[in-house]
Design a protein around this motif. Structure first.
Motif, short mmCIF file in Angstrom:
data_model
loop_
_atom_site.label_atom_id
_atom_site.label_comp_id
_atom_site.label_asym_id
_atom_site.label_seq_id
_atom_site.Cartn_x
_atom_site.Cartn_y
_atom_site.Cartn_z
N SER A 85 -16.15 21.28 91.76
CA SER A 85 -14.46 21.73 91.92
C SER A 85 -13.93 22.16 90.24
O SER A 85 -13.64 20.45 90.46
N MET A 86 -12.87 22.30 90.07
CA MET A 86 -11.86 22.64 89.18
C MET A 86 -10.70 22.90 89.31
O MET A 86 -10.13 24.02 90.42
N ILE A 87 -9.57 22.08 89.53
CA ILE A 87 -8.45 22.01 90.48
C ILE A 87 -6.98 22.11 89.48
O ILE A 87 -7.02 21.69 88.14
N PHE A 88 -6.17 23.23 89.95
CA PHE A 88 -5.62 24.20 88.42
C PHE A 88 -3.80 24.01 89.57
O PHE A 88 -4.11 24.31 90.60
N ARG A 89 -3.11 23.52 88.67
CA ARG A 89 -1.60 24.05 89.43
C ARG A 89 -1.36 25.06 88.63
O ARG A 89 -0.75 25.53 87.39
N ARG A 90 0.51 25.70 89.28
CA ARG A 90 0.92 26.68 89.03
C ARG A 90 2.28 26.65 88.48
O ARG A 90 3.17 25.20 88.80
N ILE A 91 2.26 27.35 87.44
CA ILE A 91 3.84 26.76 86.29
C ILE A 91 4.32 28.42 86.65
O ILE A 91 3.64 29.32 85.85
N ASP A 92 5.06 27.58 86.34
CA ASP A 92 5.98 29.01 87.11
C ASP A 92 7.13 29.00 85.73
O ASP A 92 8.10 28.45 85.90
N VAL A 93 7.71 30.25 85.14
CA VAL A 93 8.46 30.62 84.48
C VAL A 93 9.32 31.49 85.12
O VAL A 93 8.85 33.50 85.29
N PRO A 94 10.75 31.68 84.76
CA PRO A 94 11.67 32.08 85.15
C PRO A 94 11.55 33.92 85.17
O PRO A 94 11.63 33.95 83.21
N ALA A 95 12.08 34.53 85.30
CA ALA A 95 11.43 36.20 85.24
C ALA A 95 12.24 37.30 85.83
O ALA A 95 11.47 37.00 87.24
N ALA A 96 13.07 38.01 85.86
CA ALA A 96 14.07 38.73 86.46
C ALA A 96 12.98 40.22 86.30
O ALA A 96 13.03 41.36 86.43
N THR A 97 12.89 40.16 84.81
CA THR A 97 11.62 41.79 84.67
C THR A 97 10.40 41.31 84.00
O THR A 97 10.41 40.08 83.72
N LEU A 98 9.64 42.38 83.01
CA LEU A 98 8.77 41.94 82.76
C LEU A 98 8.45 41.61 82.10
O LEU A 98 7.14 41.69 81.00
N LEU A 99 9.28 42.34 80.74
CA LEU A 99 9.17 41.60 79.73
C LEU A 99 10.49 40.61 79.12
O LEU A 99 10.36 39.61 78.13
N ASP A 100 11.03 39.45 80.80
CA ASP A 100 11.24 38.22 80.49
C ASP A 100 10.85 37.14 79.60
O ASP A 100 9.59 37.02 80.07
N GLN A 101 11.30 36.19 79.09
CA GLN A 101 10.58 34.87 78.70
C GLN A 101 11.57 34.18 78.51
O GLN A 101 13.12 34.08 78.29
N VAL A 102 11.26 32.43 78.20
CA VAL A 102 11.51 31.44 78.36
C VAL A 102 11.89 31.48 76.57
O VAL A 102 10.24 31.17 76.28
N ASP A 103 13.54 31.04 75.46
CA ASP A 103 13.00 30.85 74.49
C ASP A 103 12.68 29.62 74.91
O ASP A 103 13.47 28.38 74.85
N GLY A 104 11.72 28.83 74.65
CA GLY A 104 11.26 27.34 74.37
C GLY A 104 11.67 26.37 72.38
O GLY A 104 11.12 27.27 72.09
N ARG A 105 12.39 25.30 73.15
CA ARG A 105 12.54 24.31 72.21
C ARG A 105 11.36 23.43 71.96
O ARG A 105 12.14 22.57 73.12
N PHE A 106 10.53 22.82 71.11
CA PHE A 106 9.76 22.16 71.70
C PHE A 106 9.73 21.48 70.32
O PHE A 106 10.48 21.66 69.42
N GLY A 107 8.29 20.32 70.06
CA GLY A 107 8.75 19.69 68.74
C GLY A 107 9.97 18.56 69.42
O GLY A 107 10.30 18.30 70.70
N ARG A 108 9.93 17.58 68.49
CA ARG A 108 10.63 16.09 68.78
C ARG A 108 11.95 16.29 67.89
O ARG A 108 11.48 16.34 66.91
N VAL A 109 13.13 15.32 67.99
CA VAL A 109 13.59 14.37 66.56
C VAL A 109 12.61 13.93 66.05
O VAL A 109 11.97 13.01 66.49
N ILE A 110 13.05 13.60 64.82
CA ILE A 110 12.51 13.06 63.53
C ILE A 110 13.33 12.20 63.05
O ILE A 110 13.72 12.28 62.52
#
Length: 644
Positions: A85-110
């Motif tokens: 088998s292969m096990i998967f976990r659900r990753i929830d992203v908040p959305a009130a409409t079908l075009l909602d998205q999270v503006d992710g801030r990624f990377g790290r302090v340099i």
């Protein structure tokens, strides 16, 4: 490096064919123990629970029950050949409409002064939107096309573990190419070579698979998906539910995660994909006994590479998972993602596309320097030796689906190809809401400017309808000016609101800190008085300790908000922000809110520091700023060290 597998695909297939000629009978693996190989963390946890309960018979471990994929449960178990088998976990992203998205801030302090140019150009901050796929309501229930108005989340799935040696062996033996039939269970003739190899492995240490190229990762997902589709087609023909989750009228499918999806999931979701989160090196883990999430030590989440004559990856699932229940998101394999590598610039990702992009770092190289925001160009796509790879490059799969899918209403059978007016209406409604909220306002103004230039050009080249062209030009000019005024004022008001929020938050941190000091004073009084050992004294002490923990958590949350406001303002044009700051200062003075002025001065000082450092805040500054905002913090640590 070019760490090719010990046996080539052709050699494995030859071995597979030979074993089909001379059948090797193997005992079937006991079904209750499937999780020892495929869900090792759950197996270890269940076994530890039996030992803690005083059980002496540990031959049968109860593996966790899995929900039906159709209901979008938090965890999905997808079948593989030979009972695996292969096990998967659900990753929830908040959305009130079908075009909602999270503006992710990624990377790290340099730290530019201490890091190599390659590290700076690989790991600087970058932004990207993240959206989910499978729609759910506020209770986590899957939504059909007729219930999209109840949307609260959209989710995707990510493998709970990195790809393991047994899972890769299935691919290398060509078992995905064999029809998904009943004889593909453990112990059957077709699975003889796999079972023989599995019997030689240490099943208490299921190691991650390394040495993969980007093409290996793509091919594994493609082959596994083709096998699952054969299986699901047969199940649907028999009236059974498919193994893969469906997004309305389309089956979900396997692919590599994008870099943004990977880092969003690794950090633990929207609350941890903010600008201030870039200064956090490791992902959070769940708190014990109902406590809030906490920051772990490196050894709690980062596996040690085994001692070996040749580089090997560690066993999966031996360390604590992140907040989504994902293991080994830091260290062990360098995980290949769908995107190819792009360097980072001061303003985000660059345009040049390079080689293999990996996330999460490795246990084999620079283990102590790993960070959840780390990204590397782990290998070229090709070198003179062939496809680029190194001993640490591994992978984990995601489950996603198309954007434009067919209609499938709630509680109806899966079927493809139906027109989906409900989805299109939902998407267009979301688009209109974005436009009304100011999205693309600059683009609209630009289009009006272009139209104005066109009319003026026509006016200059034509004598006919000159008056009408002049009227249209004047009307467009008025509309464009009004739009720019509206956009500018809306932007200024948003900035003023952000600034007020930051200043009020700074004031709140100081007031909570003072309340904590009073509570510590009262706690010390109780512990040094005669009532300390009485029932009422113990009750009062427990009540104050609970209040201290609650207020410390409130300070942490408020400070996160403060840093987020500062980071967002530092990224905006300075003249625009400074104008809004003057407006807020004037409002405080007019409204007799002068008690907020010291907080405003501190807010302005911190913003100036952040601008000088191009939006980057060091760990030392994070501590110094908090000490400044929480004015009694140092005094509490000195006066009441026993309560820290």
């Amino acid at each position: 490096m070019n760490d090719q597998p010990t046996l080539t695909r052709r050699a494995w297939c030859a071995a597979f064919a030979a074993c089909l000629t001379v059948a090797v009978p193997m005992p079937a693996l006991a079904e209750p123990d499937w999780c020892q190989i495929d869900d090792p963390a759950a197996w270890s946890s269940a076994r530890a629970a039996l030992i803690a309960a005083g059980q002496t018979d540990l031959t049968r471990i109860d593996c966790p029950a899995q929900g039906a994929p159709e209901s979008l449960p938090p965890e999905i178990r997808l079948p593989m050949p030979c009972g695996r088998s292969m096990i998967f976990r659900r990753i929830d992203v908040p959305a009130a409409t079908l075009l909602d998205q999270v503006d992710g801030r990624f990377g790290r302090v340099i730290d530019i002064d201490s890091e190599t140019p390659q590290s700076v150009l690989s790991n600087s901050p970058w932004n990207a939107p993240v959206a989910g796929v499978f729609p759910q309501d506020s209770q986590g229930r899957a939504l059909g096309s007729d219930r999209l108005d109840a949307l609260s989340f959209r989710s995707f799935y990510l493998a709970k573990y990195e790809l393991t040696q047994p899972q890769w062996l299935i691919h290398e033996l060509g078992l995905f190419a064999v029809a998904a039939a009943a004889d593909m269970h453990a112990g059957t003739e077709a699975c003889g070579p796999f079972d023989a190899a599995l019997s030689q492995m240490n099943l208490r240490q299921i190691e991650a698979k390394g040495g993969l190229s980007w093409f290996d990762a793509i091919e594994f997902g493609r082959s596994y998906m083709a096998w699952l589709l054969d299986l699901d087609r047969a199940r649907l023909a028999e009236g059974q539910a498919p193994h893969l989750p469906w997004h309305q009228g389309a089956t979900g499918y396997l692919r590599l995660p994008t870099e943004a999806e990977w880092e969003f999931a690794a950090r633990g979701g929207a609350a941890h994909a903010t600008a201030q989160s870039r200064g956090i090196v490791m992902h959070h883990v769940a708190g014990e006994d109902g406590q809030p999430p906490r920051m772990p030590m490196l050894d709690e989440i980062c596996a040690m590479a085994p001692r070996s004559d040749s580089p090997r990856l560690a066993a999966v699932g031996t360390r604590l998972p992140n907040l989504f229940g994902l293991h080994d998101m830091l260290c062990n394999a360098e995980e290949i993602v769908l995107d190819l590598f792009r360097p980072t610039r001061p303003d985000g990702l660059g345009g040049q596309v390079g080689g293999v992009l990996t996330k999460g770092g490795s246990s084999l190289v620079l283990r102590e320097a790993n960070a959840v925001g780390r990204r590397s160009e782990a290998a070229a796509l090709f070198t003179l030796q062939g496809e680029g790879r190194n001993p640490a490059t591994g992978m984990r799969l995601a489950i996603a689906a198309p954007v434009f899918v067919g209609r499938r209403d709630q509680d109806t059978a899966p079927v493809e190809g139906m027109a989906n007016a409900a989805l299109e209406a939902g998407l267009m409604s979301a688009r209109q809401a974005l436009l009304e909220g100011g999205a693309n306002a600059d683009g609209d103004a630009d289009s009006l400017s272009a139209e104005l230039a066109r009319l003026r050009q026509e006016l200059g080249h034509r004598d006919l309808s000159r008056e009408e062209l002049q009227r249209q030009t004047d009307a467009l000019q008025v509309e464009m000016d009004a739009m720019r005024v509206r956009v500018t004022e809306k932007d200024r008001e948003a900035l003023r609101f952000s600034i007020r929020s930051g200043i009020v938050t700074a004031n709140l941190i100081d007031r909570i800190g003072r309340n904590i000091g009073l509570a510590m004073h009262e706690l010390q009084r109780i512990e040094t008085s005669d009532i300390a050992l009485s029932g009422s004294g113990a009750e009062a002490r427990n009540r104050i300790v609970a209040r201290l923990r609650e207020n410390e958590q409130r300070i942490t949350e408020a400070y996160d908000l403060y840093l987020q406001v500062q980071s967002e303002l530092a990224a905006r044009p300075a003249p625009l922000v400074d104008s809004a700051l003057r407006d807020v200062r004037g409002a405080f003075e007019r409204d007799e809110a002068r008690t907020m002025l010291p907080n405003l001065e501190m807010f302005v000082t911190h913003l100036a520091d952040l601008r000088r450092q191009r939006g980057q805040i060091t760990a030392a500054q994070r501590g110094a700023w908090l000490d400044a905002l929480d004015a009694t913090r140092a005094e509490r640590a000195t006066t009441y060290p026993q309560f820290h």
